[in-house]
Design a protein around this motif. Structure first.
Motif, short mmCIF file in Angstrom:
data_model
loop_
_atom_site.label_atom_id
_atom_site.label_comp_id
_atom_site.label_asym_id
_atom_site.label_seq_id
_atom_site.Cartn_x
_atom_site.Cartn_y
_atom_site.Cartn_z
N GLU A 108 29.94 -12.93 53.17
CA GLU A 108 29.72 -11.49 53.42
C GLU A 108 30.77 -10.64 52.72
O GLU A 108 30.48 -9.55 52.24
CB GLU A 108 29.76 -11.21 54.93
N THR A 109 32.02 -11.11 52.67
CA THR A 109 33.07 -10.27 52.11
C THR A 109 33.84 -10.90 50.96
O THR A 109 34.74 -10.28 50.42
CB THR A 109 34.11 -9.89 53.21
N ASN A 110 33.49 -12.13 50.60
CA ASN A 110 34.31 -12.81 49.58
C ASN A 110 33.49 -13.19 48.35
O ASN A 110 32.65 -14.09 48.43
CB ASN A 110 34.96 -14.06 50.19
N PRO A 111 33.73 -12.55 47.22
CA PRO A 111 32.96 -12.89 46.02
C PRO A 111 33.44 -14.16 45.33
O PRO A 111 32.76 -14.65 44.44
CB PRO A 111 33.17 -11.67 45.11
N LEU A 112 34.60 -14.69 45.73
CA LEU A 112 35.11 -15.93 45.11
C LEU A 112 35.43 -16.95 46.22
O LEU A 112 36.57 -17.37 46.40
CB LEU A 112 36.38 -15.62 44.29
N PRO A 113 34.41 -17.34 46.97
CA PRO A 113 34.68 -18.14 48.17
C PRO A 113 35.26 -19.51 47.88
O PRO A 113 36.13 -19.98 48.60
CB PRO A 113 33.31 -18.25 48.84
N PHE A 114 34.79 -20.18 46.82
CA PHE A 114 35.31 -21.53 46.55
C PHE A 114 36.75 -21.47 46.05
O PHE A 114 37.58 -22.29 46.42
CB PHE A 114 34.41 -22.27 45.55
N LEU A 172 35.99 -9.40 38.48
CA LEU A 172 34.80 -10.06 39.05
C LEU A 172 34.43 -9.43 40.39
O LEU A 172 33.25 -9.24 40.69
CB LEU A 172 35.06 -11.56 39.23
N THR A 173 35.44 -9.09 41.18
CA THR A 173 35.14 -8.47 42.49
C THR A 173 34.57 -7.07 42.30
O THR A 173 33.59 -6.69 42.96
CB THR A 173 36.41 -8.42 43.37
N ALA A 174 35.17 -6.31 41.37
CA ALA A 174 34.64 -4.96 41.12
C ALA A 174 33.18 -5.07 40.67
O ALA A 174 32.30 -4.35 41.16
CB ALA A 174 35.49 -4.26 40.06
N VAL A 179 40.98 -8.75 51.62
CA VAL A 179 39.55 -8.39 51.59
C VAL A 179 38.95 -8.40 53.00
O VAL A 179 37.74 -8.34 53.17
CB VAL A 179 38.71 -9.27 50.63
N HIS A 180 39.81 -8.50 53.99
CA HIS A 180 39.41 -8.41 55.40
C HIS A 180 38.27 -9.36 55.75
O HIS A 180 37.25 -8.96 56.32
CB HIS A 180 39.06 -6.96 55.76
N GLN A 181 38.48 -10.63 55.40
CA GLN A 181 37.51 -11.65 55.78
C GLN A 181 37.51 -11.80 57.29
O GLN A 181 38.57 -11.80 57.92
CB GLN A 181 37.96 -12.99 55.18
N ARG A 212 44.71 -10.48 46.58
CA ARG A 212 45.19 -9.09 46.51
C ARG A 212 44.52 -8.39 45.32
O ARG A 212 44.09 -7.23 45.43
CB ARG A 212 46.72 -9.07 46.36
N ALA A 213 44.39 -9.10 44.21
CA ALA A 213 43.72 -8.52 43.04
C ALA A 213 42.25 -8.25 43.37
O ALA A 213 41.67 -7.23 42.97
CB ALA A 213 43.85 -9.47 41.85
N MET A 214 41.64 -9.15 44.14
CA MET A 214 40.23 -8.96 44.51
C MET A 214 40.07 -7.70 45.36
O MET A 214 39.13 -6.91 45.16
CB MET A 214 39.74 -10.17 45.31
N ALA A 215 40.97 -7.52 46.31
CA ALA A 215 40.88 -6.33 47.18
C ALA A 215 41.00 -5.06 46.34
O ALA A 215 40.33 -4.05 46.59
CB ALA A 215 41.97 -6.38 48.24
N HIS A 216 41.84 -5.14 45.32
CA HIS A 216 42.03 -3.97 44.46
C HIS A 216 40.75 -3.71 43.65
O HIS A 216 40.37 -2.56 43.43
CB HIS A 216 43.24 -4.20 43.55
N GLY A 217 40.12 -4.80 43.22
CA GLY A 217 38.84 -4.66 42.51
C GLY A 217 37.79 -4.01 43.41
O GLY A 217 36.99 -3.17 42.98
#
Ligand SMILES: Cc1cc2nc3c(=O)[nH]c(=O)nc-3n(C[C@H](O)[C@H](O)[C@H](O)COP(=O)(O)OP(=O)(O)OC[C@H]3O[C@@H](n4cnc5c(N)ncnc54)[C@H](O)[C@@H]3O)c2cc1C
Ligand code: SF4
Ligand code: SF4
Length: 657
Positions: free
Chosen positions: A37-43, A105-107, A12-14, A385-390
């Motif tokens: 800024e770029t991470n929807p699941l930071p924790f 969730l990311t999508a 996700v290119h954090q 990786r799944a998040m980036a795909h979302g």
């Protein structure tokens, strides 16, 4: 855009470089903001991310990579980022996402941020996908998953649980309810079986249902059981470590792969071994032998090769070289599969291998307006990786709804450090992660990774080489005096043909020495907090102060709440310029103090020597102008001394007199 290798390797290119610098300088709030800024699941990512960024970190060329994932955890635990405002709905088209794992969730998060009304339908009672059901509690406490999901809900994403596509909802119903696009992110919720004799019956468990029962229902094994886990991936390690905590007497793992081929992460394997789990590599199960219907022994064949000559997974065995391993319970962790058999009935086609028809470029399935992402189409991998795909699916949906052609381009990365630069980098060992003690930790499901303290995190953060964020030549100002070539401790500036200087941005270590030494002011600096030092000096001198203190901001965390008003933090004193010191004097400072780290603590080369030179030059100039003797001084403090800063700043009795 060319990214530092860590950022580029992150799916996700954090901006790891950005939040590492903020952690290193004690600005945890900013660090957390950068993460968000770029991470929807930071924790979740701060706790269990597989951190591919670390594999590419250029510090690995000199000693060891930065501990990036653990520093994200410091940012999230210590930071209090400003509230992210809920996005204004700017598009009327409703989007449905099916499946609330990391991909869905990311999508949903990204589409909501773009201004779409989003509903996520999840068939389970809790959102989170594998993170909520399968990842063991000793690696991921569930309150962290909940915190991330609450933040997504706060963006306006409607998450409806106990709603399964094919059971409770159909695509026609969604269309009828006004959804204009659908994203499928159904994961891999089924465990695969071995299909060997003896497999069916009591005592043989599948990894995912076992993990789910242990995590959610507090399932425990009857006392005295010997457990054999089949598989060499992360899920197998999780099943083995969970079995141990669930009361198994002994746990062994059996896998096809040789030790160096095991797909599980090396740190997971090491932690499992520390806990007493024995790993038997290069064995393939042939049959399970039962006594009175109960599992007694597993017969395994020696593995000849796991992959064929084309590099495909296609194990071959020495059928005559077998070994018997005794056990009461066998847990199969040999892979996961999607649960998509119902899709054709919904008008979403599968191919002749039973896989979803899917175009990886457009993210489209075989049905108009239906997109897919995550492990259902990618196969098993990591959450990020799944998040980036979302994220990519969200962009594809946006293009579809706007009537645009969807194109996607990955950014490129800075190349490797040149060997001669690597040689000059100060070696600073990576800070080991504190883990709870092996013997004790298997008695509970408490988090094993204890995380860095803010102080150790800041120390670890300053190991970052700030790749690509240092000096940049302003060619129009350069007079080719070669000062930068002379002063750079890393040999970064080089002379090209026709006497032209090239400051190799990709090799720069961001120490800042050349910036201040360049007589033509021809070097700009990319790292935040450097170019605006003059503004901060003006701010510090407001209100008629008589003393200016410049301090190394890498030590901020050790100040422990000291009053820093009127002080100017600088990311390493190598960036202090004589002009900054004269500016402070001009604004009324009668005493100027530079506080740097003790030599051994500075991650750069020779910066304090240069800072001392600048102190001497400034003193000479100030004395020449009749402004007093020894106005500027340099103090070097150890971290523990920073906590008592005021004692060092107080004028001595002699001076006061
Ligand atoms: C035991 C285990 C440990 C792991 N550990 C790590 C780790 O430490 N670090 C890491 O990075 N990754 C880890 N992973 C991998 C990570 O969890 C996955 O990569 C990630 O969860 C995949 O995301 P996804 O959204 O594609 O699928 P999932 O997380 O599986 O989410 C899919 C969701 O879709 C729902 N769904 C399925 N069918 C339907 C339907 N018909 N209708 C509605 N909803 C449906 C499911 O209930 C599920 O909630 C682990 C995985 C497992 C199994
Ligand atoms: S040294 Fe810092 S900027 Fe460079 S790759 Fe590693 S984490 Fe990223
Ligand atoms: S900032 Fe430091 S490492 Fe970079 S070119 Fe200048 S002197 Fe060299």
């Amino acid at each position: 855009m060319v990214q530092p290798p860590c950022q580029n390797a992150c799916p996700v290119h954090q901006d790891a470089r950005g939040y590492l610098a903020a952690v290193a300088t004690g600005d945890f709030d900013r660090a957390a903001e950068i993460v968000l800024e770029t991470n929807p699941l930071p924790f979740v990512c701060a706790t269990i991310c597989a951190h591919p960024c670390e594999e590419k970190c250029r510090r690995g060329q000199a000693d060891q990579p930065l501990s990036i994932r653990a520093l994200k955890r410091v940012a999230m635990e210590q930071g209090r980022p400003g509230a992210v405002p809920a996005p204004t709905p700017s598009h009327p088209e409703k989007v449905a996402v099916i499946g609330a794992g990391p991909a869905g969730l990311t999508a949903g998060h990204d589409l909501a941020r773009m201004g779409y009304p989003v509903t996520i339908f999840e068939r389970e009672a809790m959102p989170g996908g594998a993170m909520a059901y399968f990842v063991p509690l000793y690696r991921l406490p569930r309150e962290l998953v909940k915190r991330d999901i609450e933040a997504i809900r706060a963006l306006g994403v409607d998450i409806q649980t106990d709603k399964a596509l094919g059971r409770d909802i159909t695509l026609e119903q969604l269309k009828h309810q006004g959804f204009r696009a659908v994203v499928l992110s159904l994961g891999l919720p089924l465990s695969r079986k071995l299909r060997i004799p003896g497999e069916e019956g009591e005592g043989v468990l599948l990894a995912l249902p076992f993990l789910r029962a242990v995590n959610l229902e507090g399932h425990r094994l009857p006392p005295g059981k010997k457990v054999i886990v089949i598989g060499g991936g992360n899920v197998a390690v999780d099943a083995a470590r969970s079995a141990l905590r669930a009361g198994a007497k002994t746990v062994i793992m059996v896998c096809l792969e040789a030790a160096h081929e095991m797909p599980a992460s090396p740190w997971e394997i090491a932690e499992a071994q520390e806990e007493g789990i024995e790993i038997n590599c290069s064995w393939g199960p042939k049959e399970i032998i039962r006594r009175n219907g109960k599992v007694a022994v597993i017969n395994c064949m020696a593995v000849k090769a796991v992959f064929d000559e084309h590099g495909r997974f296609n194990p071959s065995f020495y059928e005559d070289r077998c070994t018997l391993m005794e056990g009461d319970i066998i847990i199969l962790a040999i892979g996961q599969a999607p649960d998509i058999g119902m899709l054709p009935k919904l008008g979403i086609p599968l191919n002749d291998r039973g896989q979803l028809v899917f175009d990886p470029q457009t993210m489209a399935t075989g049905r108009e307006g239906v997109f897919a992402c995550g492990e259902t189409v990618l196969g098993p991998g990591s959450a990020v990786r799944a998040m980036a795909h979302g994220r990519r699916a969200a962009l594809a949906v946006d293009a579809y709804l706007r009537g645009d052609k969807f194109t996607f381009q990955e950014p490129s990365a800075l190349g490797a450090l040149a060997p001669e630069v690597v040689e000059d980098i100060e070696r600073v060992e990576r800070h080991p992660l504190p883990l709870s003690e092996g013997g004790r930790r298997i008695t509970s499901f408490e988090l094993v990774d204890l995380g860095y303290s803010p102080q150790v995190g800041a120390r670890e953060g300053r190991r970052c080489l700030n790749c690509g964020n240092g000096a940049e030549l302003r060619e129009e100002k350069c007079v080719a005096c070669l000062t930068c070539v002379r002063v750079c401790p890393y040999g970064v500036p080089v002379v090209r043909a026709a006497g032209k200087v090239d400051i190799r941005v990709d090799q720069c270590q961001a120490c800042g020495i050349c910036v201040s030494e360049c007589p033509a002011g021809a070097i700009a600096f990319r790292m935040p907090g450097v170019e605006d030092i003059p503004r901060r000096v003006r701010a510090a001198m407001k209100g008629g102060r008589k003393e200016t203190v410049f301090f190394c901001s890498y030590d901020t965390v050790f100040l422990q709440g000291a009053d820093t008003s009127g002080m100017v933090p600088v990311p390493c004193l190598g960036k202090i310029d004589v002009r900054h010191l004269l500016q402070a004097a001009e604004l009324g400072a009668e005493r100027i103090t530079l506080i740097g780290c003790a030599d051994a603590d500075c991650p750069y080369q020779r910066t304090l020597r240069w800072a001392q030179c600048r102190v001497e030059t400034a003193n000479r100039l100030l004395q020449g102008a009749g402004l007093g003797e020894g106005v500027v001084r340099l103090l070097q403090l150890a971290p523990q001394e920073f906590a008592h800063l005021s004692e060092f700043l107080a004028p001595s009795a002699k001076e006061a007199a």
